[in-house]
Scaffold this motif. Structure first.
Motif, PDB file in Angstrom:
ATOM      1  N   LEU A  14       0.814  -1.218   0.000  1.00 62.72           N
ATOM      2  CA  LEU A  14       0.000   0.000   0.000  1.00 62.72           C
ATOM      3  C   LEU A  14       0.844   1.262   0.000  1.00 62.72           C
ATOM      4  N   ILE A  25       0.161   1.116  -3.964  1.00 61.67           N
ATOM      5  CA  ILE A  25      -1.260   1.082  -4.310  1.00 61.67           C
ATOM      6  C   ILE A  25      -1.915   2.426  -3.982  1.00 61.67           C
ATOM      7  N   GLU A  26      -1.432   3.084  -2.952  1.00 64.61           N
ATOM      8  CA  GLU A  26      -2.009   4.369  -2.545  1.00 64.61           C
ATOM      9  C   GLU A  26      -1.886   5.445  -3.620  1.00 64.61           C
ATOM     10  N   GLN A  28      -2.975   5.258  -6.428  1.00 66.78           N
ATOM     11  CA  GLN A  28      -4.216   5.211  -7.200  1.00 66.78           C
ATOM     12  C   GLN A  28      -5.421   5.646  -6.372  1.00 66.78           C
ATOM     13  N   ALA A  29      -5.197   6.252  -5.216  1.00 72.24           N
ATOM     14  CA  ALA A  29      -6.292   6.614  -4.307  1.00 72.24           C
ATOM     15  C   ALA A  29      -7.276   7.595  -4.949  1.00 72.24           C
ATOM     16  N   ASP A  31      -8.486   7.410  -7.891  1.00 68.86           N
ATOM     17  CA  ASP A  31      -9.421   6.623  -8.707  1.00 68.86           C
ATOM     18  C   ASP A  31      -9.903   5.454  -7.853  1.00 68.86           C
ATOM     19  N   SER A  32     -11.087   5.619  -7.251  1.00 69.18           N
ATOM     20  CA  SER A  32     -11.543   4.637  -6.256  1.00 69.18           C
ATOM     21  C   SER A  32     -11.697   3.236  -6.838  1.00 69.18           C
ATOM     22  N   ARG A  34     -10.013   1.824  -9.332  1.00 71.73           N
ATOM     23  CA  ARG A  34      -8.663   1.257  -9.531  1.00 71.73           C
ATOM     24  C   ARG A  34      -8.024   0.933  -8.189  1.00 71.73           C
ATOM     25  N   TYR A  35      -8.203   1.820  -7.213  1.00 73.76           N
ATOM     26  CA  TYR A  35      -7.624   1.635  -5.881  1.00 73.76           C
ATOM     27  C   TYR A  35      -8.148   0.354  -5.233  1.00 73.76           C
ATOM     28  N   ASP A  38      -6.964  -2.737  -7.205  1.00 72.98           N
ATOM     29  CA  ASP A  38      -5.570  -3.095  -6.915  1.00 72.98           C
ATOM     30  C   ASP A  38      -5.442  -3.797  -5.569  1.00 72.98           C
TER      31      ASP A  38
END
Length: 81
Positions: A14, A25-26, A28-29, A31-32, A34-35, A38
């Motif tokens: 993350l 991963i954060e 992409q926060a 874009d909910s 995608r987040y 992932d």
């Protein structure tokens, strides 16, 4: 414990990034979809890897576990009957 190790790996994925995806991963926060996707993909990959690990540990051949092969064969025959 194994659980703590997996949780630590998730936190690293993350916040720092790991594995084939070097970006956290954060990142992409914003874009909910995608987040969440992932995170679920990471969980799916980890569950599959853990399943394979436990399968290998529990289904080792008797010689690999240090058991006598004759005893293991007798046990297998008893189970079949």
């Amino acid at each position: 414990t194994r659980r703590a190790w997996v949780v630590q790996r998730f936190i690293v994925a993350l916040t720092v990034g790991s594995g084939t995806e070097r970006r956290p991963i954060e990142m992409q926060a914003h874009d909910s979809a995608r987040y969440v996707g992932d995170m679920l993909a990471w969980c799916h990959q980890t569950v599959a890897a853990e399943k394979e690990l436990f399968k290998q540990l529990l289904l080792q051949r008797p010689k690999e576990r240090g058991e006598d092969a004759d005893e293991a064969e007798e046990e297998e025959e008893e189970e079949e009957e």
